[in-house]
Design an enzyme around this catalytic site. Structure first.
Site, PDB file in Angstrom:
ATOM      1  N   SER A 129       0.822  -1.214   0.000  1.00 26.35           N
ATOM      2  CA  SER A 129       0.000   0.000   0.000  1.00 26.35           C
ATOM      3  C   SER A 129       0.853   1.258   0.000  1.00 26.35           C
ATOM      4  CB  SER A 129      -0.910   0.032   1.222  1.00 26.35           C
ATOM      5  OG  SER A 129      -1.633   1.241   1.243  1.00 26.35           O
ATOM      6  N   LYS A 183      -4.647  -6.450   3.508  1.00 27.66           N
ATOM      7  CA  LYS A 183      -4.609  -5.336   2.555  1.00 27.66           C
ATOM      8  C   LYS A 183      -6.038  -4.971   2.105  1.00 27.66           C
ATOM      9  CE  LYS A 183      -3.182  -2.209  -0.327  1.00 27.66           C
ATOM     10  NZ  LYS A 183      -3.602  -2.247  -1.674  1.00 27.66           N
ATOM     11  N   HIS A 186      -7.531  -3.029   4.816  1.00 22.19           N
ATOM     12  CA  HIS A 186      -6.913  -1.698   4.750  1.00 22.19           C
ATOM     13  C   HIS A 186      -7.665  -0.836   3.734  1.00 22.19           C
ATOM     14  CE1 HIS A 186      -4.391   1.068   2.460  1.00 22.19           C
ATOM     15  NE2 HIS A 186      -3.744   1.331   3.581  1.00 22.19           N
ATOM     16  N   ASN A 187      -7.915  -1.409   2.561  1.00 22.94           N
ATOM     17  CA  ASN A 187      -8.595  -0.635   1.516  1.00 22.94           C
ATOM     18  C   ASN A 187     -10.033  -0.309   1.903  1.00 22.94           C
ATOM     19  OD1 ASN A 187      -6.204  -1.130   0.191  1.00 22.94           O
ATOM     20  ND2 ASN A 187      -7.165  -1.527  -1.779  1.00 22.94           N
ATOM     21  N   GLU A 190      -9.870   2.465   4.192  1.00 24.07           N
ATOM     22  CA  GLU A 190      -9.546   3.661   3.384  1.00 24.07           C
ATOM     23  C   GLU A 190     -10.831   4.234   2.772  1.00 24.07           C
ATOM     24  OE1 GLU A 190      -6.279   2.909   0.567  1.00 24.07           O
ATOM     25  OE2 GLU A 190      -7.501   3.905  -0.941  1.00 24.07           O
TER      26      GLU A 190
HETATM   27  P1  NBP Z   1      -1.656  -2.500 -13.596  1.00 26.08           P
HETATM   28  O1  NBP Z   1      -2.580  -3.099 -12.592  1.00 26.08           O
HETATM   29  O2  NBP Z   1      -2.184  -1.454 -14.490  1.00 26.08           O
HETATM   30  O3  NBP Z   1      -1.059  -3.710 -14.501  1.00 26.08           O
HETATM   31  C1  NBP Z   1      -0.225  -3.438 -15.596  1.00 26.08           C
HETATM   32  C2  NBP Z   1       0.881  -4.453 -15.670  1.00 26.08           C
HETATM   33  O4  NBP Z   1       0.328  -5.778 -15.796  1.00 26.08           O
HETATM   34  C3  NBP Z   1       1.747  -4.233 -16.904  1.00 26.08           C
HETATM   35  O5  NBP Z   1       3.083  -4.517 -16.565  1.00 26.08           O
HETATM   36  C4  NBP Z   1       1.187  -5.253 -17.874  1.00 26.08           C
HETATM   37  O6  NBP Z   1       2.096  -5.626 -18.873  1.00 26.08           O
HETATM   38  C5  NBP Z   1       0.934  -6.390 -16.956  1.00 26.08           C
HETATM   39  N1  NBP Z   1       0.062  -7.446 -17.497  1.00 26.08           N
HETATM   40  C6  NBP Z   1      -1.249  -7.426 -17.802  1.00 26.08           C
HETATM   41 BR1  NBP Z   1      -2.329  -5.960 -17.713  1.00 26.08          BR
HETATM   42  N2  NBP Z   1      -1.706  -8.603 -18.259  1.00 26.08           N
HETATM   43  C7  NBP Z   1      -0.634  -9.412 -18.260  1.00 26.08           C
HETATM   44  C8  NBP Z   1      -0.454 -10.758 -18.614  1.00 26.08           C
HETATM   45  N3  NBP Z   1      -1.478 -11.515 -19.039  1.00 26.08           N
HETATM   46  N4  NBP Z   1       0.787 -11.277 -18.517  1.00 26.08           N
HETATM   47  C9  NBP Z   1       1.822 -10.524 -18.068  1.00 26.08           C
HETATM   48  N5  NBP Z   1       1.708  -9.234 -17.697  1.00 26.08           N
HETATM   49  C10 NBP Z   1       0.490  -8.684 -17.779  1.00 26.08           C
HETATM   50  O7  NBP Z   1      -0.319  -1.964 -12.898  1.00 26.08           O
HETATM   51  P2  NBP Z   1      -0.104  -1.151 -11.534  1.00 26.08           P
HETATM   52  O8  NBP Z   1      -1.078  -0.031 -11.405  1.00 26.08           O
HETATM   53  O9  NBP Z   1       1.341  -0.868 -11.460  1.00 26.08           O
HETATM   54  O10 NBP Z   1      -0.473  -2.214 -10.397  1.00 26.08           O
HETATM   55  C11 NBP Z   1       0.165  -3.468 -10.287  1.00 26.08           C
HETATM   56  C12 NBP Z   1      -0.519  -4.237  -9.156  1.00 26.08           C
HETATM   57  O11 NBP Z   1      -0.373  -3.490  -7.928  1.00 26.08           O
HETATM   58  C13 NBP Z   1      -2.037  -4.415  -9.349  1.00 26.08           C
HETATM   59  O12 NBP Z   1      -2.431  -5.636  -8.785  1.00 26.08           O
HETATM   60  C14 NBP Z   1      -2.618  -3.275  -8.554  1.00 26.08           C
HETATM   61  O13 NBP Z   1      -3.936  -3.534  -8.128  1.00 26.08           O
HETATM   62  C15 NBP Z   1      -1.652  -3.217  -7.377  1.00 26.08           C
HETATM   63  N6  NBP Z   1      -1.575  -1.911  -6.702  1.00 26.08           N
HETATM   64  C16 NBP Z   1      -1.626  -0.752  -7.407  1.00 26.08           C
HETATM   65  C17 NBP Z   1      -1.542   0.462  -6.737  1.00 26.08           C
HETATM   66  C18 NBP Z   1      -1.561   1.759  -7.500  1.00 26.08           C
HETATM   67  O14 NBP Z   1      -1.588   2.813  -6.835  1.00 26.08           O
HETATM   68  N7  NBP Z   1      -1.545   1.746  -8.829  1.00 26.08           N
HETATM   69  C19 NBP Z   1      -1.399   0.477  -5.355  1.00 26.08           C
HETATM   70  C20 NBP Z   1      -1.312  -0.715  -4.655  1.00 26.08           C
HETATM   71  C21 NBP Z   1      -1.409  -1.916  -5.350  1.00 26.08           C
HETATM   72  P3  NBP Z   1       2.089  -4.904 -20.319  1.00 26.08           P
HETATM   73  O15 NBP Z   1       2.933  -3.692 -20.181  1.00 26.08           O
HETATM   74  O16 NBP Z   1       2.648  -5.921 -21.213  1.00 26.08           O
HETATM   75  O17 NBP Z   1       0.642  -4.565 -20.625  1.00 26.08           O
END
Ligand code: NBP
Length: 474
Positions: A129, A183, A186-187, A190
């Site tokens: 988080s 987590k 937590h959400n 939030e």
């Molecule tokens: P995203 O949740 O937007 O995911 C994008 C990533 O997933 C890219 O690297 C993409 O690769 C990859 N991907 C997908 Br979509 N499908 C795939 C597949 N079939 N095989 C391999 N790779 C795949 O990214 P994020 O916002 O950085 O979040 C990552 C994780 O962290 C998520 O579970 C999210 O819920 C969690 N999270 C996010 C936050 C936040 O603030 N954003 C906070 C806390 C937790 P590509 O480039 O090839 O499309």
């Protein structure tokens, strides 16, 4: 070339920032992303000149890692995680560790844990988080899985996590899906915190407070017992002026809230377990109602309510009362969340430590707040605490705030201002402290139409009775 200490798959915003964080603590990192151009762009930009190596080929990525390999998956939650695991399985060895750091549903994590255990692969499901900034500078991390798996990643996770008073905001939560469950809660909390703040804002706005005045109020609150990241950013939001219109930007933003699902998962899990999380539930439903923008606009001229806001209070008085309502409601929201964690811990055999959880949430994450120190102390002082409301510190605040809290809810109702989270919190408080609820009548109704039987207050618990109720003639 020396092998990498850590590997990460999934170079979207969270993945990139986590990699930079891990590298900045002195570890060598290998990275891989499904779309190779993303890896190339990262190597040419953020990762340039750092101890980070990128791979277009998954096999080469795996081979670049020191054993036992530590591979964190940071991709979109759901099927993508399973897809990456399946691609990794032929390439890794028994004893290697896979960590899922995304927002996975805890039941998926439980399933993956069992699946990988059968194959001799270690697995940790870790809630992370703090958004992008947290990932880069130090997130709160909630890892779940077997202790031996945790020990392998503990040095890296401890190094990269946020610190409060020198303590890492990262502790082993429990087995299986425990980390992702914590987590998820937590959400949910939030969601509750954010909705409560929005209700305070809505009341202030109706009472004629300017954005500037609200910025000052939230800033002041951030220096008192409500001190928290969310109160702090709220104060800053009110200071930003839209260049195009000269109005505060907050008043130009569409009142239609989005959600990614963790709040909904929390509500579903609570319902399944028979937990009461009415504040979080109200927050989730408030987001849903907000998304019905067109319906609300259509209904507005047809459904009547009070027109002019009336309170008979000075701004200073209203400010204090809303503060008390917000603080008391926030305590209820956390009391509900902690009780839900306790219920889940019993159901799934996780042995969750409430003090540790409060401790991890003190830094790095979105709900970080001064009063989490008090929650930590409450559970450390009494690990069997039945309800946070009964801890001396919180009991004192609730008792001192309840009159103002009621006044605020009544004021909102009289003026037709929706305060679903304030009022749900107050109803929980009033229900919990009620020795006799009207469920006696409910039991009579159930026995009437379904012969469900009832217990009597003057007979031993567990003895059931039935009344031959009069027949209803339609
Ligand atoms: P995203 O949740 O937007 O995911 C994008 C990533 O997933 C890219 O690297 C993409 O690769 C990859 N991907 C997908 Br979509 N499908 C795939 C597949 N079939 N095989 C391999 N790779 C795949 O990214 P994020 O916002 O950085 O979040 C990552 C994780 O962290 C998520 O579970 C999210 O819920 C969690 N999270 C996010 C936050 C936040 O603030 N954003 C906070 C806390 C937790 P590509 O480039 O090839 O499309």
């Amino acid at each position: 070339m020396s092998k990498s200490d850590f590997g990460l798959i999934g170079l979207a915003v969270m993945g990139q920032n986590l990699v930079l964080n891990v590298e900045s603590r002195g570890f060598r990192v290998s990275v891989y992303n499904r779309t190779g151009s993303v890896t190339e762009a990262f190597l040419a930009d953020g990762a340039k000149g750092r101890n980070i190596e990128g791979h277009a080929d998954l096999k080469a990525f795996v081979e670049s890692l020191a054993t036992p390999r530590k591979i964190q998956i940071m991709v979109k939650a759901g099927g993508a995680v399973d897809a990456v695991i399946e691609q990794l399985l032929p390439l890794i060895d028994q004893g290697d560790l896979i960590i899922d750091g995304g927002n996975s549903l805890f039941t998926d994590t439980q399933r993956r844990s069992e699946y990988l255990e059968e194959k001799g692969i270690l697995f940790i499901g870790a809630g992370v988080s703090g958004g992008e900034e947290g990932a880069l500078k130090g997130p709160a991390i909630m890892p779940g899985g077997p202790m031996d798996s945790w020990k392998i990643i503990e040095p890296i996770f401890t190094a990269i996590s946020a610190k409060v008073n020198g303590e890492a905001c990262c502790r082993h939560m429990g087995a299986g899906g425990a980390g992702h469950y914590v987590k998820m809660i937590h959400n949910g909390i939030e969601y509750g915190d954010m909705q409560l703040i929005c209700e305070a804002y809505n009341l202030f706005k109706a009472a004629g407070f300017t954005a500037e005045e609200q910025a000052a109020i939230f800033d002041e609150w951030n220096r008192g017992d409500l001190e928290s990241y969310l109160i702090q950013i709220t104060s800053k939001i009110f200071t930003i002026i839209d260049e195009e219109t000269g109005e505060p930007i907050v008043e130009r933003i569409m009142d239609r809230a989005g959600q990614k699902g963790t709040g909904r998962w929390t509500v579903l899990s609570a319902t399944e377990m028979g937990s009461v999380i009415s504040t979080i539930n109200a927050a989730v439903e408030a987001r849903i109602l907000s998304s019905w923008k067109e319906d609300r606009v259509e209904a507005a001229p047809h459904l009547q309510g009070p027109t002019a806001f009336q309170s008979g209070l000075s701004k200073e008085e209203l400010k204090q009362k809303v503060h008390d309502a917000l603080f008391a409601s926030k305590i209820i929201s956390y009391a509900q969340g902690m009780n839900m964690l306790r219920a889940a811990s019993e159901q799934y055999g996780w042995g969750l430590n409430m003090g540790d959880i409060a401790s991890v949430w003190r830094g790095g994450c979105i709900i970080r707040a001064q009063f989490l120190n008090r929650i930590k102390e409450a559970y450390e002082g009494n690990p069997e605490l039945k309800n946070l409301m009964l801890d001396d510190y919180f009991k004192g605040i609730l008792n001192a705030s309840q009159a103002n809290w009621r006044e605020v809810v009544a004021l909102a109702v009289t003026n037709g201002i929706p305060v679903p989270a304030f009022s749900a919190s107050l109803a929980y408080y009033d229900s919990y402290r009620e020795e006799r609820l009207p469920a006696n009548l409910l039991q009579a109704q159930r026995d009437y139409f379904g012969a469900h039987t009832y217990e009597r207050i003057d007979k031993p618990v567990g003895e059931f009775f039935h009344t031959e109720w009069p027949e209803v003639i339609e």
